[in-house]
Design an enzyme around this catalytic site. Structure first.
Site, PDB file in Angstrom:
ATOM      1  N   PRO A 133      -1.201 -29.209  -2.986  1.00 43.23           N
ATOM      2  CA  PRO A 133      -1.335 -30.141  -4.120  1.00 43.23           C
ATOM      3  C   PRO A 133      -2.396 -31.200  -3.840  1.00 43.23           C
ATOM      4  O   PRO A 133      -2.376 -31.845  -2.794  1.00 43.23           O
ATOM      5  CB  PRO A 133       0.056 -30.776  -4.216  1.00 43.23           C
ATOM      6  CG  PRO A 133       0.972 -29.789  -3.569  1.00 43.23           C
ATOM      7  CD  PRO A 133       0.173 -29.163  -2.470  1.00 43.23           C
ATOM      8  N   TYR A 185       5.414 -42.100  -1.276  1.00 45.11           N
ATOM      9  CA  TYR A 185       5.869 -42.213  -2.655  1.00 45.11           C
ATOM     10  C   TYR A 185       7.382 -42.416  -2.683  1.00 45.11           C
ATOM     11  O   TYR A 185       8.017 -42.565  -1.647  1.00 45.11           O
ATOM     12  CB  TYR A 185       5.402 -40.993  -3.453  1.00 45.11           C
ATOM     13  CG  TYR A 185       3.888 -40.874  -3.473  1.00 45.11           C
ATOM     14  CD1 TYR A 185       3.099 -41.941  -3.905  1.00 45.11           C
ATOM     15  CD2 TYR A 185       3.246 -39.744  -3.005  1.00 45.11           C
ATOM     16  CE1 TYR A 185       1.716 -41.869  -3.893  1.00 45.11           C
ATOM     17  CE2 TYR A 185       1.858 -39.657  -2.984  1.00 45.11           C
ATOM     18  CZ  TYR A 185       1.102 -40.720  -3.434  1.00 45.11           C
ATOM     19  OH  TYR A 185      -0.276 -40.642  -3.410  1.00 45.11           O
ATOM     20  N   ALA A 235       0.328 -33.598  -7.600  1.00 40.18           N
ATOM     21  CA  ALA A 235       1.565 -34.331  -7.838  1.00 40.18           C
ATOM     22  C   ALA A 235       1.702 -34.597  -9.332  1.00 40.18           C
ATOM     23  O   ALA A 235       0.843 -35.254  -9.931  1.00 40.18           O
ATOM     24  CB  ALA A 235       1.553 -35.643  -7.062  1.00 40.18           C
TER      25      ALA A 235
END
Length: 372
Positions: free
Chosen positions: A23, A191, A58
């Site tokens: 990703p 995150y 993401a």
């Protein structure tokens, strides 16, 4: 057949090889979070280029979960519909479409990297005119600013936590409707879920802070919620940071990662995608080729689950050795796929001895370039 080019069985799915597109954020949506032609061409070209698995960047489960106002989203049926042409094209090329479901937590509401990547306040805008918002965090006082001022932050309460769990569940359902075959829960890189996991950023004293069990609770609850709606025949991944690279303080480390991986396997996770860092500006990341592979190895040795590795992989022979030597089950390639969209086909050419078999891997439209 070389090890890297061998199929990877995951539940009822079998990939054509063990190469995945890692990703990688593109920051190329309008502030509505809808996929654009950029996403379709970017992801589709890597499927044409021979990747067994093509993962989205993401993808935010809610508007507040975006890193920037220009992140890809999956919080409505319209978002799912915008991604359908991309998943269909990836499948048509023999690849498996995967989606990384994410919430940026206190790293949200920022300008794009090439615009400065500084926080955007709720009453402010980025250079494109997109507005900022209040960000969610487990512990506002523990926020480590990377660049610029502190964002406007809210400590997540029980309603917020339940809302995040519901958002992940709904995002997984929409991802299925959009045609994705693999879902990955993003619990790395500083995150929201990583913020809860690490004692460096989680100073809570409730059921979501303190002990290992409490700090991992939100990740486990989200994985359970996603697994409830993700079909039994389809695989579920989780990306973790194997370590915070903060050895001088209490933080998230590889021992906790191994323990979490075992817990997640019990909840129906099929592969742990092991990255590292991203939580704190004082991290001491070593860098270099294969620098994260030892973390993946330790998870693979200590937990009963398949493992993917990422970081500094640039050559087919290098990736093949990781599989052949039992260091990982899947190799996720990031920046090299940006430099070379056909890395998967290059791997086939470099590793496969039979020229006719090499040619068969190329799209028929391109085959004249490699046929004898």
């Amino acid at each position: 057949m070389t090890d890297l080019l061998s199929p990877l069985p995951l539940r009822d799915l079998e990939t054509e090889n063990r190469i995945a597109v890692s990703p990688m954020c593109q920051y190329s949506c309008e502030p509505d979070g809808l996929a654009t032609e950029w996403h379709r061409v970017h992801l589709g070209s890597r499927a044409v280029g021979g990747a067994g698995i093509v993962m989205t960047e993401a993808t935010a489960v809610s508007p507040a979960g975006r890193i920037t106002p220009h992140d890809l989203g999956i919080w409505s049926d319209e978002h799912a519909a915008a991604l359908e042409p991309t998943t269909e094209f990836i499948r048509d090329q023999g690849g498996v479409p995967g989606i990384q479901l994410a919430h940026a937590g206190h790293k949200a509401s920022k300008e794009r990297p090439w615009e400065g990547h500084v926080p955007i306040q709720p009453d402010g805008t980025d250079p494109s005119g997109a507005s900022g918002w209040e960000v969610l965090t487990p512990s506002p006082e523990a926020y480590p600013p990377f660049d610029g001022d502190r964002p406007a932050m809210k400590k997540a309460d029980q309603d917020d936590i339940e809302g995040v769990i519901d958002a992940y569940r709904a995002a997984a359902e929409r991802s299925l409707e959009a045609g994705f075959e693999i879902a990955e829960v993003h619990a790395a890189h500083g995150y929201l879920l990583h913020e809860f996991l690490s004692p460096a950023t989680n100073h809570r004293e409730d059921d979501y802070g303190g002990s290992f069990e409490n700090r991992t609770r939100l990740t486990r609850e989200i994985v359970s919620a996603v697994r409830e709606v993700w079909p039994d025949d389809k695989p579920l991944f989780v990306r973790i940071s194997g370590t915070d690279w903060l050895d001088d303080r209490e933080s998230w480390d590889i021992e906790q990662s191994v323990r979490l991986a075992d817990d997640l396997a019990d909840l129906g996770v099929d592969l742990i995608d092991v990255s590292s860092g991203g939580l704190h500006p004082e991290q001491a990341v070593p860098g270099g080729p294969n620098f994260q592979v030892p973390l993946a190895e330790k998870v693979r040795e200590g937990a009963d689950v398949a493992v993917g590795t990422v970081g500094g992989v640039t050559e087919p022979e290098q990736a093949d050795a990781l599989i052949r030597n039992g260091r990982a089950d899947l190799v996720l390639v990031g920046r090299e796929f940006l430099r070379d969209p056909y890395f998967g086909l290059r791997a086939t050419g470099d590793l496969e001895r039979d020229p006719d078999e090499v040619a068969k891997q190329w799209p028929v439209q391109y085959r004249r370039a490699v046929q004898r």
